[in-house]
Design an enzyme around this catalytic site. Structure first.
Site, PDB file in Angstrom:
ATOM      1  N   LYS A 239      22.798  -8.283  96.845  1.00  0.00           N
ATOM      2  CA  LYS A 239      23.555  -8.530  95.626  1.00  0.00           C
ATOM      3  C   LYS A 239      24.929  -7.853  95.711  1.00  0.00           C
ATOM      4  O   LYS A 239      25.057  -6.808  96.346  1.00  0.00           O
ATOM      5  CB  LYS A 239      22.817  -7.943  94.423  1.00  0.00           C
ATOM      6  CG  LYS A 239      21.504  -8.595  94.067  1.00  0.00           C
ATOM      7  CD  LYS A 239      20.856  -7.858  92.897  1.00  0.00           C
ATOM      8  CE  LYS A 239      19.513  -8.457  92.515  1.00  0.00           C
ATOM      9  NZ  LYS A 239      19.641  -9.783  91.892  1.00  0.00           N
ATOM     10  N   ARG A 313       9.589 -14.187  92.021  1.00  0.00           N
ATOM     11  CA  ARG A 313       8.634 -15.303  91.962  1.00  0.00           C
ATOM     12  C   ARG A 313       7.623 -15.226  93.101  1.00  0.00           C
ATOM     13  O   ARG A 313       6.502 -15.736  92.977  1.00  0.00           O
ATOM     14  CB  ARG A 313       9.385 -16.629  91.975  1.00  0.00           C
ATOM     15  CG  ARG A 313      10.133 -16.930  93.258  1.00  0.00           C
ATOM     16  CD  ARG A 313      11.177 -18.021  93.097  1.00  0.00           C
ATOM     17  NE  ARG A 313      12.293 -17.558  92.274  1.00  0.00           N
ATOM     18  CZ  ARG A 313      13.337 -18.312  91.943  1.00  0.00           C
ATOM     19  NH1 ARG A 313      13.404 -19.565  92.364  1.00  0.00           N
ATOM     20  NH2 ARG A 313      14.306 -17.826  91.196  1.00  0.00           N
TER      21      ARG A 313
END
Length: 461
Positions: A239, A313
Protein backbone atom coordinates in the site's frame (compact mmCIF):
# COMPACT_ATOMS: atom_id res chain seq x y z
CA UNK A 1 -20.85 8.21 32.81
CA UNK A 2 -23.99 6.48 34.11
CA UNK A 3 -24.23 6.83 37.92
CA UNK A 4 -25.73 4.23 40.19
CA UNK A 5 -29.47 4.45 40.65
CA UNK A 6 -30.39 6.60 43.60
CA UNK A 7 -32.58 9.38 44.91
CA UNK A 8 -29.99 12.15 45.07
CA UNK A 9 -30.56 15.52 43.40
CA UNK A 10 -30.19 15.71 39.64
CA UNK A 11 -30.21 18.60 37.17
CA UNK A 12 -32.88 18.65 34.47
CA UNK A 13 -31.99 18.53 30.78
CA UNK A 14 -34.72 19.89 28.56
CA UNK A 15 -34.26 19.11 24.87
CA UNK A 16 -36.21 21.42 22.61
CA UNK A 17 -36.72 21.96 18.89
CA UNK A 18 -36.54 25.51 17.60
CA UNK A 19 -40.27 25.55 16.86
CA UNK A 20 -41.09 24.64 20.48
CA UNK A 21 -38.64 26.98 22.19
CA UNK A 22 -41.02 29.85 22.85
CA UNK A 23 -43.53 27.57 24.57
CA UNK A 24 -40.81 25.97 26.68
CA UNK A 25 -39.43 29.32 27.80
CA UNK A 26 -42.92 30.45 28.78
CA UNK A 27 -43.16 27.41 31.08
CA UNK A 28 -39.90 28.16 32.92
CA UNK A 29 -39.53 30.38 35.98
CA UNK A 30 -39.37 34.02 34.82
CA UNK A 31 -35.70 34.47 35.78
CA UNK A 32 -34.64 31.34 33.85
CA UNK A 33 -36.63 32.37 30.79
CA UNK A 34 -35.20 35.87 30.89
CA UNK A 35 -31.66 34.46 31.12
CA UNK A 36 -32.21 32.14 28.17
CA UNK A 37 -33.60 34.91 26.00
CA UNK A 38 -30.83 37.31 26.99
CA UNK A 39 -28.23 34.64 26.15
CA UNK A 40 -29.56 34.40 22.61
CA UNK A 41 -30.35 30.69 22.86
CA UNK A 42 -32.26 29.69 19.71
CA UNK A 43 -32.25 25.86 20.07
CA UNK A 44 -29.90 25.36 17.11
CA UNK A 45 -29.04 21.71 16.60
CA UNK A 46 -26.48 20.60 19.18
CA UNK A 47 -26.40 23.92 21.06
CA UNK A 48 -26.81 24.01 24.84
CA UNK A 49 -27.28 26.54 27.60
CA UNK A 50 -26.63 26.08 31.30
CA UNK A 51 -29.34 28.05 33.08
CA UNK A 52 -28.48 29.27 36.61
CA UNK A 53 -30.78 28.99 39.60
CA UNK A 54 -31.55 31.96 41.83
CA UNK A 55 -28.61 31.27 44.15
CA UNK A 56 -26.15 31.19 41.26
CA UNK A 57 -25.71 27.42 40.94
CA UNK A 58 -26.77 25.34 37.94
CA UNK A 59 -30.53 25.21 37.68
CA UNK A 60 -31.09 23.25 34.47
CA UNK A 61 -29.78 22.71 30.95
CA UNK A 62 -31.42 23.55 27.64
CA UNK A 63 -30.37 21.51 24.62
CA UNK A 64 -31.22 22.49 21.06
CA UNK A 65 -32.64 19.99 18.59
CA UNK A 66 -32.66 22.42 15.69
CA UNK A 67 -35.21 22.59 12.90
CA UNK A 68 -36.94 19.83 11.00
CA UNK A 69 -34.61 16.95 10.13
CA UNK A 70 -31.91 18.29 12.47
CA UNK A 71 -33.82 16.63 15.29
CA UNK A 72 -33.88 13.20 13.62
CA UNK A 73 -30.71 11.76 15.17
CA UNK A 74 -31.05 10.52 18.75
CA UNK A 75 -27.26 10.63 18.99
CA UNK A 76 -27.19 14.42 18.80
CA UNK A 77 -27.59 14.67 22.56
CA UNK A 78 -24.39 12.66 22.97
CA UNK A 79 -22.52 15.96 22.71
CA UNK A 80 -23.59 16.89 26.24
CA UNK A 81 -21.63 14.31 28.19
CA UNK A 82 -18.35 16.12 27.56
CA UNK A 83 -19.69 19.69 27.54
CA UNK A 84 -21.53 19.94 30.85
CA UNK A 85 -20.00 20.71 34.25
CA UNK A 86 -19.51 17.78 36.61
CA UNK A 87 -22.69 16.65 38.30
CA UNK A 88 -25.68 14.34 38.01
CA UNK A 89 -28.23 15.04 35.30
CA UNK A 90 -31.51 13.59 34.05
CA UNK A 91 -33.53 13.92 30.87
CA UNK A 92 -36.71 15.79 31.76
CA UNK A 93 -38.34 16.58 28.43
CA UNK A 94 -37.92 16.57 24.68
CA UNK A 95 -36.12 13.20 24.40
CA UNK A 96 -38.06 10.81 22.16
CA UNK A 97 -36.07 7.67 23.02
CA UNK A 98 -34.32 7.86 26.37
CA UNK A 99 -32.47 4.58 25.87
CA UNK A 100 -30.84 5.77 22.64
CA UNK A 101 -30.14 9.16 24.19
CA UNK A 102 -28.46 7.51 27.18
CA UNK A 103 -26.42 5.32 24.83
CA UNK A 104 -25.35 8.41 22.90
CA UNK A 105 -24.42 10.13 26.18
CA UNK A 106 -22.18 7.26 27.26
CA UNK A 107 -20.61 6.70 23.83
CA UNK A 108 -19.99 10.41 23.38
CA UNK A 109 -17.89 10.38 26.54
CA UNK A 110 -15.63 7.60 25.24
CA UNK A 111 -11.94 8.43 24.90
CA UNK A 112 -9.08 6.04 24.11
CA UNK A 113 -6.54 6.95 26.79
CA UNK A 114 -4.36 3.86 27.03
CA UNK A 115 -1.25 5.70 25.89
CA UNK A 116 -1.99 9.05 27.54
CA UNK A 117 -0.35 10.13 30.78
CA UNK A 118 -2.84 9.34 33.51
CA UNK A 119 -4.21 6.40 31.53
CA UNK A 120 -7.82 5.34 31.79
CA UNK A 121 -8.57 7.58 34.75
CA UNK A 122 -9.65 10.47 32.54
CA UNK A 123 -9.57 14.12 33.40
CA UNK A 124 -11.37 14.18 36.74
CA UNK A 125 -15.03 14.73 37.66
CA UNK A 126 -17.54 14.17 34.88
CA UNK A 127 -21.14 14.84 34.00
CA UNK A 128 -23.17 11.75 34.86
CA UNK A 129 -26.61 10.69 33.71
CA UNK A 130 -29.33 9.18 35.87
CA UNK A 131 -31.49 6.76 33.92
CA UNK A 132 -35.25 6.98 33.84
CA UNK A 133 -37.55 4.06 34.73
CA UNK A 134 -38.20 3.15 31.08
CA UNK A 135 -34.53 2.31 30.40
CA UNK A 136 -33.37 -1.31 30.64
CA UNK A 137 -30.13 -0.61 32.47
CA UNK A 138 -28.62 -4.07 32.05
CA UNK A 139 -29.18 -4.07 28.30
CA UNK A 140 -27.88 -0.53 27.95
CA UNK A 141 -24.73 -1.33 29.89
CA UNK A 142 -24.18 -4.45 27.79
CA UNK A 143 -24.32 -2.36 24.60
CA UNK A 144 -22.01 0.28 26.05
CA UNK A 145 -19.49 -2.37 27.10
CA UNK A 146 -19.66 -4.11 23.73
CA UNK A 147 -19.21 -0.93 21.71
CA UNK A 148 -16.44 0.52 23.86
CA UNK A 149 -14.72 -2.88 23.74
CA UNK A 150 -14.84 -2.77 19.93
CA UNK A 151 -13.44 0.74 19.93
CA UNK A 152 -10.62 -0.19 22.30
CA UNK A 153 -9.53 -3.11 20.13
CA UNK A 154 -9.66 -1.15 16.88
CA UNK A 155 -7.80 1.81 18.38
CA UNK A 156 -4.97 -0.32 19.77
CA UNK A 157 -1.87 -0.12 17.53
CA UNK A 158 -0.56 -3.27 15.92
CA UNK A 159 2.60 -3.40 18.03
CA UNK A 160 0.32 -4.21 20.98
CA UNK A 161 -2.38 -6.11 19.10
CA UNK A 162 -1.17 -8.89 16.86
CA UNK A 163 -2.75 -12.30 16.23
CA UNK A 164 -1.71 -13.58 19.67
CA UNK A 165 -3.13 -10.57 21.49
CA UNK A 166 -6.37 -10.73 19.49
CA UNK A 167 -6.67 -14.38 20.46
CA UNK A 168 -6.10 -13.42 24.09
CA UNK A 169 -8.91 -10.85 23.92
CA UNK A 170 -11.23 -13.50 22.48
CA UNK A 171 -10.16 -15.96 25.16
CA UNK A 172 -10.96 -13.41 27.86
CA UNK A 173 -14.43 -12.94 26.39
CA UNK A 174 -14.92 -16.72 26.19
CA UNK A 175 -13.87 -17.12 29.81
CA UNK A 176 -16.31 -14.51 31.07
CA UNK A 177 -19.10 -16.09 28.99
CA UNK A 178 -18.36 -19.68 30.01
CA UNK A 179 -17.76 -20.56 26.36
CA UNK A 180 -15.48 -23.22 24.96
CA UNK A 181 -12.40 -21.84 23.24
CA UNK A 182 -9.60 -23.10 21.06
CA UNK A 183 -6.97 -21.65 18.78
CA UNK A 184 -5.47 -23.41 15.79
CA UNK A 185 -1.96 -22.46 14.68
CA UNK A 186 1.13 -24.01 13.18
CA UNK A 187 0.72 -27.38 11.47
CA UNK A 188 -2.95 -27.65 12.46
CA UNK A 189 -3.64 -24.39 10.66
CA UNK A 190 -1.53 -25.18 7.59
CA UNK A 191 -3.20 -28.54 7.04
CA UNK A 192 -6.80 -27.38 7.19
CA UNK A 193 -6.73 -23.67 6.40
CA UNK A 194 -4.21 -23.04 3.61
CA UNK A 195 -5.47 -19.57 2.68
CA UNK A 196 -5.16 -18.29 6.26
CA UNK A 197 -1.68 -19.78 6.41
CA UNK A 198 -0.72 -18.22 3.07
CA UNK A 199 -1.70 -14.71 4.11
CA UNK A 200 -0.01 -14.96 7.49
CA UNK A 201 3.18 -16.74 6.46
CA UNK A 202 5.07 -13.53 5.68
CA UNK A 203 4.98 -12.37 9.30
CA UNK A 204 6.99 -13.64 12.25
CA UNK A 205 3.74 -13.37 14.22
CA UNK A 206 2.10 -16.71 13.47
CA UNK A 207 -1.43 -16.74 12.03
CA UNK A 208 -4.24 -18.25 14.06
CA UNK A 209 -7.83 -19.37 13.75
CA UNK A 210 -9.86 -18.46 16.83
CA UNK A 211 -12.88 -20.69 17.53
CA UNK A 212 -15.33 -19.85 20.34
CA UNK A 213 -18.58 -21.74 21.05
CA UNK A 214 -21.33 -20.82 23.53
CA UNK A 215 -24.89 -21.92 24.22
CA UNK A 216 -27.15 -24.94 24.00
CA UNK A 217 -26.15 -27.16 21.05
CA UNK A 218 -29.85 -27.88 20.43
CA UNK A 219 -30.62 -24.21 19.79
CA UNK A 220 -30.44 -22.61 16.32
CA UNK A 221 -26.84 -22.28 15.19
CA UNK A 222 -25.63 -18.70 14.69
CA UNK A 223 -22.03 -18.29 13.56
CA UNK A 224 -20.14 -14.99 13.45
CA UNK A 225 -17.00 -14.70 11.33
CA UNK A 226 -14.74 -11.67 11.69
CA UNK A 227 -11.76 -10.58 9.62
CA UNK A 228 -8.81 -10.34 11.99
CA UNK A 229 -6.02 -8.83 9.90
CA UNK A 230 -4.14 -7.12 12.72
CA UNK A 231 -2.08 -5.07 10.30
CA UNK A 232 -2.15 -4.93 6.52
CA UNK A 233 0.83 -3.66 4.61
CA UNK A 234 -0.81 -4.84 1.41
CA UNK A 235 1.84 -7.53 1.17
CA UNK A 236 4.05 -7.49 -1.90
CA UNK A 237 1.37 -5.35 -3.56
CA UNK A 238 2.34 -2.83 -0.93
CA UNK A 239 0.00 0.00 0.00
CA UNK A 240 1.05 3.65 -0.33
CA UNK A 241 2.04 5.10 3.03
CA UNK A 242 -1.15 7.16 3.31
CA UNK A 243 -3.28 4.04 2.81
CA UNK A 244 -1.30 2.13 5.43
CA UNK A 245 -1.82 4.66 8.24
CA UNK A 246 -5.17 3.21 9.32
CA UNK A 247 -4.34 -0.44 8.80
CA UNK A 248 -4.29 -1.18 12.52
CA UNK A 249 -8.09 -1.13 12.09
CA UNK A 250 -8.07 -3.99 9.56
CA UNK A 251 -9.14 -6.31 12.37
CA UNK A 252 -12.31 -4.24 12.81
CA UNK A 253 -14.47 -7.14 11.65
CA UNK A 254 -13.06 -9.35 14.39
CA UNK A 255 -13.57 -6.64 16.99
CA UNK A 256 -17.16 -6.14 15.90
CA UNK A 257 -18.12 -9.83 15.99
CA UNK A 258 -16.66 -10.05 19.50
CA UNK A 259 -18.80 -7.08 20.49
CA UNK A 260 -21.90 -8.66 18.95
CA UNK A 261 -21.11 -11.96 20.64
CA UNK A 262 -20.90 -10.22 23.99
CA UNK A 263 -24.35 -8.70 23.49
CA UNK A 264 -25.81 -12.09 22.52
CA UNK A 265 -24.29 -13.77 25.57
CA UNK A 266 -25.33 -11.00 27.95
CA UNK A 267 -28.92 -11.29 26.71
CA UNK A 268 -28.78 -15.10 26.95
CA UNK A 269 -30.37 -15.41 23.52
CA UNK A 270 -31.55 -18.97 22.74
CA UNK A 271 -28.91 -19.71 20.10
CA UNK A 272 -25.85 -21.90 19.81
CA UNK A 273 -23.29 -19.18 19.12
CA UNK A 274 -19.99 -19.77 17.35
CA UNK A 275 -17.35 -17.11 16.68
CA UNK A 276 -14.59 -17.72 14.13
CA UNK A 277 -11.77 -15.22 13.66
CA UNK A 278 -8.86 -15.77 11.27
CA UNK A 279 -6.14 -13.64 12.91
CA UNK A 280 -3.14 -12.75 10.75
CA UNK A 281 -0.68 -10.02 9.89
CA UNK A 282 -0.20 -9.36 6.17
CA UNK A 283 3.51 -8.59 6.20
CA UNK A 284 6.36 -8.44 3.70
CA UNK A 285 9.29 -10.85 3.90
CA UNK A 286 10.99 -13.57 1.92
CA UNK A 287 8.16 -15.87 3.04
CA UNK A 288 5.33 -13.58 1.91
CA UNK A 289 2.84 -14.90 -0.63
CA UNK A 290 3.10 -13.43 -4.13
CA UNK A 291 0.87 -12.19 -6.93
CA UNK A 292 0.08 -15.09 -9.30
CA UNK A 293 0.63 -17.73 -6.61
CA UNK A 294 -2.09 -20.40 -6.49
CA UNK A 295 -3.31 -21.92 -3.23
CA UNK A 296 -5.92 -24.50 -2.34
CA UNK A 297 -8.67 -23.50 0.08
CA UNK A 298 -10.37 -25.42 2.85
CA UNK A 299 -13.36 -25.87 0.55
CA UNK A 300 -11.19 -27.39 -2.17
CA UNK A 301 -11.39 -24.50 -4.62
CA UNK A 302 -8.02 -23.30 -5.87
CA UNK A 303 -7.40 -19.55 -5.73
CA UNK A 304 -5.06 -17.54 -7.92
CA UNK A 305 -3.69 -14.46 -6.17
CA UNK A 306 -4.42 -11.48 -8.36
CA UNK A 307 -3.44 -9.04 -5.64
CA UNK A 308 -1.89 -9.66 -2.21
CA UNK A 309 -3.74 -6.61 -0.86
CA UNK A 310 -7.04 -8.49 -1.28
CA UNK A 311 -6.04 -10.69 1.63
CA UNK A 312 -9.07 -10.27 3.88
CA UNK A 313 -11.36 -12.26 1.60
CA UNK A 314 -8.79 -15.07 1.54
CA UNK A 315 -8.70 -15.57 5.31
CA UNK A 316 -12.48 -15.20 5.47
CA UNK A 317 -12.90 -17.85 2.76
CA UNK A 318 -11.33 -20.59 4.88
CA UNK A 319 -13.20 -19.50 8.00
CA UNK A 320 -16.52 -19.34 6.11
CA UNK A 321 -15.92 -22.81 4.68
CA UNK A 322 -15.45 -24.13 8.21
CA UNK A 323 -18.55 -22.32 9.44
CA UNK A 324 -20.59 -23.69 6.54
CA UNK A 325 -19.64 -27.31 7.22
CA UNK A 326 -22.16 -27.62 10.05
CA UNK A 327 -24.95 -25.98 8.01
CA UNK A 328 -25.80 -23.29 10.57
CA UNK A 329 -29.07 -21.39 10.57
CA UNK A 330 -27.22 -18.09 10.15
CA UNK A 331 -23.69 -17.04 9.23
CA UNK A 332 -22.76 -13.38 9.65
CA UNK A 333 -19.36 -12.21 8.49
CA UNK A 334 -17.98 -8.74 9.15
CA UNK A 335 -14.89 -7.30 7.53
CA UNK A 336 -13.13 -4.06 6.71
CA UNK A 337 -12.94 -5.45 3.24
CA UNK A 338 -12.98 -2.86 0.45
CA UNK A 339 -12.35 0.78 -0.20
CA UNK A 340 -15.02 0.47 -2.87
CA UNK A 341 -17.69 0.25 -0.16
CA UNK A 342 -16.53 3.59 1.23
CA UNK A 343 -16.59 5.17 -2.21
CA UNK A 344 -20.14 3.94 -2.73
CA UNK A 345 -21.66 4.71 0.69
CA UNK A 346 -19.09 6.68 2.68
CA UNK A 347 -17.71 5.83 6.13
CA UNK A 348 -21.01 5.89 8.06
CA UNK A 349 -23.19 3.44 6.11
CA UNK A 350 -21.82 -0.10 5.67
CA UNK A 351 -23.29 -2.18 2.87
CA UNK A 352 -24.57 -5.68 3.54
CA UNK A 353 -25.14 -8.56 1.16
CA UNK A 354 -27.40 -11.59 1.40
CA UNK A 355 -29.54 -13.83 -0.80
CA UNK A 356 -32.15 -14.14 1.95
CA UNK A 357 -34.71 -11.44 1.18
CA UNK A 358 -36.57 -12.13 4.42
CA UNK A 359 -33.52 -11.61 6.59
CA UNK A 360 -32.51 -8.58 4.51
CA UNK A 361 -35.87 -7.00 5.30
CA UNK A 362 -35.52 -7.89 8.99
CA UNK A 363 -32.03 -6.41 9.16
CA UNK A 364 -33.05 -3.24 7.32
CA UNK A 365 -35.99 -2.78 9.70
CA UNK A 366 -33.76 -3.35 12.72
CA UNK A 367 -31.20 -0.90 11.35
CA UNK A 368 -33.82 1.83 11.10
CA UNK A 369 -35.38 1.01 14.48
CA UNK A 370 -32.15 1.24 16.47
CA UNK A 371 -30.50 3.94 14.34
CA UNK A 372 -27.55 1.75 13.34
CA UNK A 373 -27.24 2.45 9.61
CA UNK A 374 -26.81 -0.34 7.05
CA UNK A 375 -27.73 -0.51 3.37
CA UNK A 376 -28.28 -3.58 1.22
CA UNK A 377 -26.30 -3.92 -2.00
CA UNK A 378 -26.90 -6.71 -4.54
CA UNK A 379 -25.05 -9.97 -4.95
CA UNK A 380 -25.11 -9.30 -8.69
CA UNK A 381 -24.31 -12.67 -10.27
CA UNK A 382 -23.69 -11.27 -13.78
CA UNK A 383 -20.45 -9.88 -12.32
CA UNK A 384 -19.25 -13.33 -11.19
CA UNK A 385 -17.28 -14.00 -14.42
CA UNK A 386 -14.97 -11.13 -13.42
CA UNK A 387 -13.47 -13.53 -10.85
CA UNK A 388 -12.49 -16.16 -13.42
CA UNK A 389 -8.90 -17.40 -13.55
CA UNK A 390 -7.18 -19.10 -16.46
CA UNK A 391 -5.20 -21.44 -14.21
CA UNK A 392 -7.26 -21.84 -11.04
CA UNK A 393 -10.87 -22.21 -9.96
CA UNK A 394 -11.09 -18.52 -9.11
CA UNK A 395 -9.08 -15.36 -8.77
CA UNK A 396 -9.23 -13.35 -5.54
CA UNK A 397 -9.89 -10.06 -7.37
CA UNK A 398 -12.08 -9.02 -10.25
CA UNK A 399 -11.03 -7.87 -13.68
CA UNK A 400 -11.82 -4.35 -14.82
CA UNK A 401 -11.75 -2.55 -11.50
CA UNK A 402 -15.52 -2.07 -11.23
CA UNK A 403 -17.94 -2.98 -8.38
CA UNK A 404 -15.17 -3.82 -5.95
CA UNK A 405 -17.37 -4.42 -2.91
CA UNK A 406 -19.83 -6.58 -4.86
CA UNK A 407 -16.98 -8.59 -6.39
CA UNK A 408 -15.53 -9.26 -2.92
CA UNK A 409 -18.95 -10.43 -1.70
CA UNK A 410 -19.30 -12.72 -4.73
CA UNK A 411 -15.91 -14.23 -3.95
CA UNK A 412 -17.00 -14.98 -0.38
CA UNK A 413 -20.27 -16.45 -1.61
CA UNK A 414 -18.31 -19.25 -3.29
CA UNK A 415 -17.43 -20.61 0.16
CA UNK A 416 -20.95 -20.74 1.64
CA UNK A 417 -23.43 -23.33 0.37
CA UNK A 418 -25.10 -25.11 3.28
CA UNK A 419 -25.99 -22.29 5.69
CA UNK A 420 -29.68 -21.41 5.72
CA UNK A 421 -28.85 -17.68 5.72
CA UNK A 422 -25.57 -15.88 5.09
CA UNK A 423 -25.02 -12.13 5.37
CA UNK A 424 -21.80 -10.24 4.69
CA UNK A 425 -21.11 -6.73 6.06
CA UNK A 426 -18.35 -4.62 4.48
CA UNK A 427 -17.68 -2.17 7.34
CA UNK A 428 -15.26 0.70 7.88
CA UNK A 429 -14.96 0.37 11.70
CA UNK A 430 -13.70 3.93 11.96
CA UNK A 431 -14.95 7.47 12.44
CA UNK A 432 -12.73 9.76 10.33
CA UNK A 433 -14.14 12.81 12.12
CA UNK A 434 -15.99 13.24 15.43
CA UNK A 435 -19.77 13.28 15.56
CA UNK A 436 -22.20 13.34 18.50
CA UNK A 437 -21.87 10.03 20.32
CA UNK A 438 -19.10 8.97 17.93
CA UNK A 439 -15.62 10.32 18.69
CA UNK A 440 -13.07 9.94 15.92
CA UNK A 441 -11.28 6.59 15.85
CA UNK A 442 -12.38 2.98 16.07
CA UNK A 443 -16.10 2.28 15.85
CA UNK A 444 -18.68 -0.48 16.16
CA UNK A 445 -20.87 -0.62 13.06
CA UNK A 446 -23.90 -2.78 12.46
CA UNK A 447 -23.78 -4.81 15.64
CA UNK A 448 -26.80 -3.19 17.32
CA UNK A 449 -28.84 -3.75 14.16
CA UNK A 450 -27.63 -7.34 13.87
CA UNK A 451 -28.38 -8.01 17.54
CA UNK A 452 -31.91 -6.65 17.15
CA UNK A 453 -32.53 -8.78 14.05
CA UNK A 454 -31.07 -11.94 15.62
CA UNK A 455 -33.04 -11.38 18.82
CA UNK A 456 -36.28 -10.96 16.91
CA UNK A 457 -35.69 -13.99 14.70
CA UNK A 458 -34.62 -16.42 17.42
CA UNK A 459 -36.10 -15.02 20.63
CA UNK A 460 -39.24 -13.43 19.25
CA UNK A 461 -38.42 -10.10 20.93
Amino acid sequence: MLPADGSGPTLAIRAVAAADLAALLDSLPPAAATFARASGFEAAAGSHLVVPEASGGIGSVLFGLGKGSDAASPFLIGKLSTLLPAGDYRFESGVADETLAALAWALGAYRFRRYKRGGEGGDGPVARLKLGPTVDRARLESQIAAITGVRDLVNTPANDLGPAELAAAAAEMAGSAGASFRVLAGDDLAAGFPLIQAVGQGSDRAPRLIDLVWGDPDHPKVTLVGKGVCFDTGGLDIKPDTNMLLMKKDMGGAANVLGLARMIVDARLPVRLRVLIPAVENAISGRAFRPSDVFPSRKGLTVEIGNTDAEGRLVLADALALADEEAPDLIVDMATLTGAARVALGPDVPPFYTDDDGFAAELAAASAAVHDPLWRLPLWMPYAPMLESKIADTNNIGSGGFAGSIIAALFLKKFVERARTWVHLDIYAWNPSPKPGRPDGGEAQGIRALFAAIEKRYAGA
